[in-house]
Design a protein around this motif. Sequence first.
Motif, PDB file in Angstrom:
ATOM      1  N   ASP A  94     -59.541 -19.515 -26.540  1.00  0.00           N
ATOM      2  CA  ASP A  94     -60.745 -19.326 -27.344  1.00  0.00           C
ATOM      3  C   ASP A  94     -61.357 -17.994 -26.912  1.00  0.00           C
ATOM      4  O   ASP A  94     -62.046 -17.915 -25.894  1.00  0.00           O
ATOM      5  CB  ASP A  94     -61.720 -20.482 -27.095  1.00  0.00           C
ATOM      6  CG  ASP A  94     -62.894 -20.508 -28.057  1.00  0.00           C
ATOM      7  OD1 ASP A  94     -63.131 -19.488 -28.731  1.00  0.00           O
ATOM      8  OD2 ASP A  94     -63.576 -21.543 -28.124  1.00  0.00           O
ATOM      9  N   TYR A  95     -61.099 -16.927 -27.666  1.00  0.00           N
ATOM     10  CA  TYR A  95     -61.393 -15.571 -27.198  1.00  0.00           C
ATOM     11  C   TYR A  95     -62.855 -15.377 -26.837  1.00  0.00           C
ATOM     12  O   TYR A  95     -63.178 -14.644 -25.901  1.00  0.00           O
ATOM     13  CB  TYR A  95     -60.997 -14.540 -28.264  1.00  0.00           C
ATOM     14  CG  TYR A  95     -61.198 -13.117 -27.774  1.00  0.00           C
ATOM     15  CD1 TYR A  95     -60.253 -12.519 -26.938  1.00  0.00           C
ATOM     16  CD2 TYR A  95     -62.348 -12.398 -28.104  1.00  0.00           C
ATOM     17  CE1 TYR A  95     -60.444 -11.233 -26.448  1.00  0.00           C
ATOM     18  CE2 TYR A  95     -62.539 -11.104 -27.619  1.00  0.00           C
ATOM     19  CZ  TYR A  95     -61.583 -10.526 -26.794  1.00  0.00           C
ATOM     20  OH  TYR A  95     -61.787  -9.264 -26.308  1.00  0.00           O
ATOM     21  N   TYR A 147     -66.480  -7.104 -12.125  1.00  0.00           N
ATOM     22  CA  TYR A 147     -65.392  -7.797 -12.818  1.00  0.00           C
ATOM     23  C   TYR A 147     -65.938  -8.886 -13.742  1.00  0.00           C
ATOM     24  O   TYR A 147     -65.570  -8.969 -14.914  1.00  0.00           O
ATOM     25  CB  TYR A 147     -64.445  -8.389 -11.776  1.00  0.00           C
ATOM     26  CG  TYR A 147     -63.257  -9.121 -12.357  1.00  0.00           C
ATOM     27  CD1 TYR A 147     -62.363  -8.485 -13.207  1.00  0.00           C
ATOM     28  CD2 TYR A 147     -63.008 -10.453 -12.023  1.00  0.00           C
ATOM     29  CE1 TYR A 147     -61.258  -9.150 -13.719  1.00  0.00           C
ATOM     30  CE2 TYR A 147     -61.913 -11.126 -12.522  1.00  0.00           C
ATOM     31  CZ  TYR A 147     -61.041 -10.465 -13.368  1.00  0.00           C
ATOM     32  OH  TYR A 147     -59.962 -11.143 -13.880  1.00  0.00           O
ATOM     33  N   GLY A 148     -66.825  -9.701 -13.216  1.00  0.00           N
ATOM     34  CA  GLY A 148     -67.379 -10.787 -14.025  1.00  0.00           C
ATOM     35  C   GLY A 148     -68.223 -10.283 -15.177  1.00  0.00           C
ATOM     36  O   GLY A 148     -68.124 -10.776 -16.304  1.00  0.00           O
ATOM     37  N   HIS A 149     -69.062  -9.288 -14.922  1.00  0.00           N
ATOM     38  CA  HIS A 149     -69.923  -8.754 -15.978  1.00  0.00           C
ATOM     39  C   HIS A 149     -69.086  -8.151 -17.100  1.00  0.00           C
ATOM     40  O   HIS A 149     -69.349  -8.386 -18.287  1.00  0.00           O
ATOM     41  CB  HIS A 149     -70.861  -7.699 -15.402  1.00  0.00           C
ATOM     42  CG  HIS A 149     -71.771  -7.077 -16.420  1.00  0.00           C
ATOM     43  ND1 HIS A 149     -72.953  -7.673 -16.819  1.00  0.00           N
ATOM     44  CD2 HIS A 149     -71.659  -5.930 -17.150  1.00  0.00           C
ATOM     45  CE1 HIS A 149     -73.530  -6.915 -17.743  1.00  0.00           C
ATOM     46  NE2 HIS A 149     -72.757  -5.849 -17.952  1.00  0.00           N
ATOM     47  N   CYS A 150     -68.086  -7.367 -16.745  1.00  0.00           N
ATOM     48  CA  CYS A 150     -67.239  -6.740 -17.764  1.00  0.00           C
ATOM     49  C   CYS A 150     -66.461  -7.790 -18.551  1.00  0.00           C
ATOM     50  O   CYS A 150     -66.332  -7.693 -19.779  1.00  0.00           O
ATOM     51  CB  CYS A 150     -66.265  -5.763 -17.115  1.00  0.00           C
ATOM     52  SG  CYS A 150     -67.041  -4.281 -16.442  1.00  0.00           S
ATOM     53  N   HIS A 155     -65.774 -10.474 -23.830  1.00  0.00           N
ATOM     54  CA  HIS A 155     -65.638 -11.713 -24.589  1.00  0.00           C
ATOM     55  C   HIS A 155     -66.943 -12.088 -25.302  1.00  0.00           C
ATOM     56  O   HIS A 155     -67.278 -13.261 -25.448  1.00  0.00           O
ATOM     57  CB  HIS A 155     -65.147 -12.831 -23.679  1.00  0.00           C
ATOM     58  CG  HIS A 155     -63.728 -12.639 -23.244  1.00  0.00           C
ATOM     59  ND1 HIS A 155     -62.651 -13.052 -23.995  1.00  0.00           N
ATOM     60  CD2 HIS A 155     -63.201 -12.017 -22.157  1.00  0.00           C
ATOM     61  CE1 HIS A 155     -61.531 -12.728 -23.385  1.00  0.00           C
ATOM     62  NE2 HIS A 155     -61.837 -12.095 -22.263  1.00  0.00           N
ATOM     63  N   ASN A 156     -67.655 -11.057 -25.747  1.00  0.00           N
ATOM     64  CA  ASN A 156     -68.776 -11.198 -26.690  1.00  0.00           C
ATOM     65  C   ASN A 156     -69.970 -11.965 -26.152  1.00  0.00           C
ATOM     66  O   ASN A 156     -70.665 -12.660 -26.899  1.00  0.00           O
ATOM     67  CB  ASN A 156     -68.283 -11.856 -27.993  1.00  0.00           C
ATOM     68  CG  ASN A 156     -67.232 -11.017 -28.686  1.00  0.00           C
ATOM     69  OD1 ASN A 156     -67.362  -9.797 -28.798  1.00  0.00           O
ATOM     70  ND2 ASN A 156     -66.165 -11.657 -29.147  1.00  0.00           N
ATOM     71  N   THR A 160     -73.401  -4.946 -28.197  1.00  0.00           N
ATOM     72  CA  THR A 160     -72.285  -4.054 -28.518  1.00  0.00           C
ATOM     73  C   THR A 160     -72.179  -2.883 -27.557  1.00  0.00           C
ATOM     74  O   THR A 160     -71.093  -2.519 -27.101  1.00  0.00           O
ATOM     75  CB  THR A 160     -72.434  -3.527 -29.952  1.00  0.00           C
ATOM     76  OG1 THR A 160     -72.483  -4.634 -30.851  1.00  0.00           O
ATOM     77  CG2 THR A 160     -71.265  -2.630 -30.325  1.00  0.00           C
ATOM     78  N   LYS A 161     -73.311  -2.262 -27.200  1.00  0.00           N
ATOM     79  CA  LYS A 161     -73.290  -1.123 -26.288  1.00  0.00           C
ATOM     80  C   LYS A 161     -72.715  -1.521 -24.936  1.00  0.00           C
ATOM     81  O   LYS A 161     -71.869  -0.814 -24.361  1.00  0.00           O
ATOM     82  CB  LYS A 161     -74.706  -0.563 -26.124  1.00  0.00           C
ATOM     83  CG  LYS A 161     -74.776   0.646 -25.193  1.00  0.00           C
ATOM     84  CD  LYS A 161     -76.215   1.150 -25.071  1.00  0.00           C
ATOM     85  CE  LYS A 161     -76.290   2.330 -24.103  1.00  0.00           C
ATOM     86  NZ  LYS A 161     -77.688   2.821 -23.959  1.00  0.00           N
ATOM     87  N   ASP A 162     -73.171  -2.635 -24.416  1.00  0.00           N
ATOM     88  CA  ASP A 162     -72.680  -3.125 -23.132  1.00  0.00           C
ATOM     89  C   ASP A 162     -71.191  -3.444 -23.219  1.00  0.00           C
ATOM     90  O   ASP A 162     -70.431  -3.211 -22.271  1.00  0.00           O
ATOM     91  CB  ASP A 162     -73.468  -4.370 -22.730  1.00  0.00           C
ATOM     92  CG  ASP A 162     -73.367  -4.656 -21.238  1.00  0.00           C
ATOM     93  OD1 ASP A 162     -72.923  -3.776 -20.498  1.00  0.00           O
ATOM     94  OD2 ASP A 162     -73.737  -5.766 -20.832  1.00  0.00           O
ATOM     95  N   LYS A 163     -70.770  -3.948 -24.362  1.00  0.00           N
ATOM     96  CA  LYS A 163     -69.359  -4.287 -24.546  1.00  0.00           C
ATOM     97  C   LYS A 163     -68.490  -3.040 -24.487  1.00  0.00           C
ATOM     98  O   LYS A 163     -67.417  -3.042 -23.873  1.00  0.00           O
ATOM     99  CB  LYS A 163     -69.172  -5.017 -25.879  1.00  0.00           C
ATOM    100  CG  LYS A 163     -67.754  -5.485 -26.140  1.00  0.00           C
ATOM    101  CD  LYS A 163     -67.678  -6.310 -27.422  1.00  0.00           C
ATOM    102  CE  LYS A 163     -66.269  -6.801 -27.673  1.00  0.00           C
ATOM    103  NZ  LYS A 163     -66.181  -7.614 -28.906  1.00  0.00           N
ATOM    104  N   ILE A 164     -68.916  -1.961 -25.107  1.00  0.00           N
ATOM    105  CA  ILE A 164     -68.146  -0.716 -25.104  1.00  0.00           C
ATOM    106  C   ILE A 164     -68.013  -0.173 -23.681  1.00  0.00           C
ATOM    107  O   ILE A 164     -66.926   0.225 -23.245  1.00  0.00           O
ATOM    108  CB  ILE A 164     -68.815   0.322 -26.023  1.00  0.00           C
ATOM    109  CG1 ILE A 164     -68.731  -0.136 -27.485  1.00  0.00           C
ATOM    110  CG2 ILE A 164     -68.150   1.687 -25.860  1.00  0.00           C
ATOM    111  CD1 ILE A 164     -69.536   0.715 -28.438  1.00  0.00           C
TER     112      ILE A 164
END
Length: 259
Positions: A94-95, A147-150, A155-156, A160-164
């Motif tokens: 489950d992505y 590692y955990g934050h990234c 995984h949404n 969006t900015k943080d995801k990039i």
Amino acid sequence: MEDLRKYNPEGSTLRKAQMRMTDILLIVDKICEKHNIPYFLDGGSLIGAVRHGGFIPWDDDLDIAVMREDFYKLREILQQELPDNLVYQDSSTDYNYPLLIGKVRDKHSYFEEDFTDKLEYKGIYVDIIPMERIPSMKWKEILDYWYGHCFRAIHNYTNTKDKIISFLVFPFAWTLVLCTRLLNKCSSSTQIAHVYGWKAYNSFSYNDVFPVKRKPFEHIEVSVPHNPDAVLKALFGNYMQVPPPEKRITHTGKIEFYD
């Protein structure tokens, strides 16, 4: 003495959820026994077994732990052998699932958390938490943050900015975790902790956990650490002290049953 049964009286939604989790655990327990995979109750579930003989009365989740090398083996087996009313869930199935642990979910219920709306599977669950050897808790705290934050951002679980940014940083963080695990294989440390990326900062001795032993939990018997007192003291300190009412918290906003 305070009557704590007021939190989960028979027939209450919380008590029904606890019994559903117990049913899930019984199935997982039998699968682990069949395939010789040692697991043990973890966290508040272990407190519950020792202090209450089952769930902490206000608790609405159930945690078990396995060593990381067994986690991947168990994950594959569960996907093949779980009955039709249950499903295994992690980021590989489950992505949008943003955690570095697995769950066995009930298909006929709903358990609301802050990221539930993004998930394919949303039912009552049992957590399966990987454990691994660590050389340093301070180093684990650093790795856990990056590692955990990234991982959660990819995984949404964030904007969006943080995801990039996380997509760019994650390969570096993953490489650090990989290198640390390779170095751990040469380490003589007997300290184990929750998997890198899972924000839990207490360790305990491998020798206090294994070999696991059996203990009653509600109406079934499950696996617990060989020395649960040492493990619980490392995790919680004075775990036999019942917390004040304002600290008796649950994780969910809503629980529903569909059968």
